[in-house]
Design a protein around this motif. Sequence first.
Motif, short mmCIF file in Angstrom:
data_model
loop_
_atom_site.label_atom_id
_atom_site.label_comp_id
_atom_site.label_asym_id
_atom_site.label_seq_id
_atom_site.Cartn_x
_atom_site.Cartn_y
_atom_site.Cartn_z
N PRO A 83 -5.71 65.63 23.46
CA PRO A 83 -6.72 64.85 22.72
C PRO A 83 -6.46 64.83 21.21
O PRO A 83 -6.64 63.80 20.57
CB PRO A 83 -8.03 65.57 23.03
N LEU A 84 -6.03 65.94 20.66
CA LEU A 84 -5.72 66.01 19.24
C LEU A 84 -4.56 65.09 18.90
O LEU A 84 -4.60 64.35 17.91
CB LEU A 84 -5.40 67.45 18.83
N ASN A 85 -3.53 65.12 19.72
CA ASN A 85 -2.37 64.26 19.50
C ASN A 85 -2.75 62.78 19.57
O ASN A 85 -2.33 61.98 18.73
CB ASN A 85 -1.28 64.58 20.53
N GLU A 86 -3.56 62.42 20.55
CA GLU A 86 -3.99 61.02 20.68
C GLU A 86 -4.80 60.58 19.46
O GLU A 86 -4.65 59.47 18.97
CB GLU A 86 -4.80 60.83 21.96
N ARG A 87 -5.65 61.47 18.96
CA ARG A 87 -6.46 61.14 17.78
C ARG A 87 -5.58 60.96 16.55
O ARG A 87 -5.78 60.04 15.75
CB ARG A 87 -7.48 62.25 17.55
N LEU A 88 -4.59 61.83 16.37
CA LEU A 88 -3.69 61.72 15.22
C LEU A 88 -2.87 60.44 15.29
O LEU A 88 -2.67 59.77 14.27
CB LEU A 88 -2.77 62.94 15.15
N VAL A 89 -2.38 60.10 16.46
CA VAL A 89 -1.60 58.87 16.62
C VAL A 89 -2.47 57.66 16.32
O VAL A 89 -2.03 56.72 15.63
CB VAL A 89 -0.98 58.79 18.04
N ALA A 90 -3.70 57.65 16.80
CA ALA A 90 -4.60 56.53 16.52
C ALA A 90 -4.88 56.41 15.02
O ALA A 90 -4.92 55.30 14.48
CB ALA A 90 -5.91 56.72 17.29
N GLU A 91 -5.06 57.53 14.34
CA GLU A 91 -5.31 57.53 12.89
C GLU A 91 -4.10 56.98 12.14
O GLU A 91 -4.24 56.19 11.21
CB GLU A 91 -5.65 58.93 12.41
N MET A 92 -2.91 57.40 12.53
CA MET A 92 -1.70 56.91 11.89
C MET A 92 -1.53 55.41 12.11
O MET A 92 -1.15 54.68 11.18
CB MET A 92 -0.47 57.66 12.41
N GLN A 93 -1.83 54.93 13.29
CA GLN A 93 -1.73 53.50 13.56
C GLN A 93 -2.73 52.72 12.71
O GLN A 93 -2.38 51.68 12.15
CB GLN A 93 -1.99 53.22 15.04
N ALA A 94 -3.93 53.24 12.58
CA ALA A 94 -4.95 52.56 11.77
C ALA A 94 -4.51 52.49 10.31
O ALA A 94 -4.67 51.45 9.65
CB ALA A 94 -6.29 53.28 11.90
N ARG A 95 -3.97 53.58 9.79
CA ARG A 95 -3.52 53.58 8.39
C ARG A 95 -2.34 52.64 8.18
O ARG A 95 -2.26 51.96 7.16
CB ARG A 95 -3.13 54.99 7.97
N MET A 96 -1.42 52.60 9.14
CA MET A 96 -0.28 51.69 9.02
C MET A 96 -0.74 50.24 9.05
O MET A 96 -0.25 49.41 8.29
CB MET A 96 0.73 51.96 10.13
#
Length: 75
Positions: free
Chosen positions: A25-38
């Motif tokens: 869950p932590l990894n999925e949240r971090l990936v989603a945050e990085m995608q949003a910032r990009m």
Amino acid sequence: MKFKVEAECTPEEARAFLGLPDVTPLNERLVAEMQARMEANITAMQPEELMKSWTAFGLQAQDQFRQMMQAVVKP
């Protein structure tokens, strides 16, 4: 003494067996945050925007260099 053990298991089973936490869950949240910032900053990576920022910096540097040289030349 040397021995080799092979086990067939999924990553989830291996983590549970070794007592490691599930960080999926932590990894999925971090990936989603990085995608949003990009996605939010993708316009800054477009060629037109890059050229605007580069030329603005280049003109400022040229002006500063010219002013520095004028200051040195003046008596």
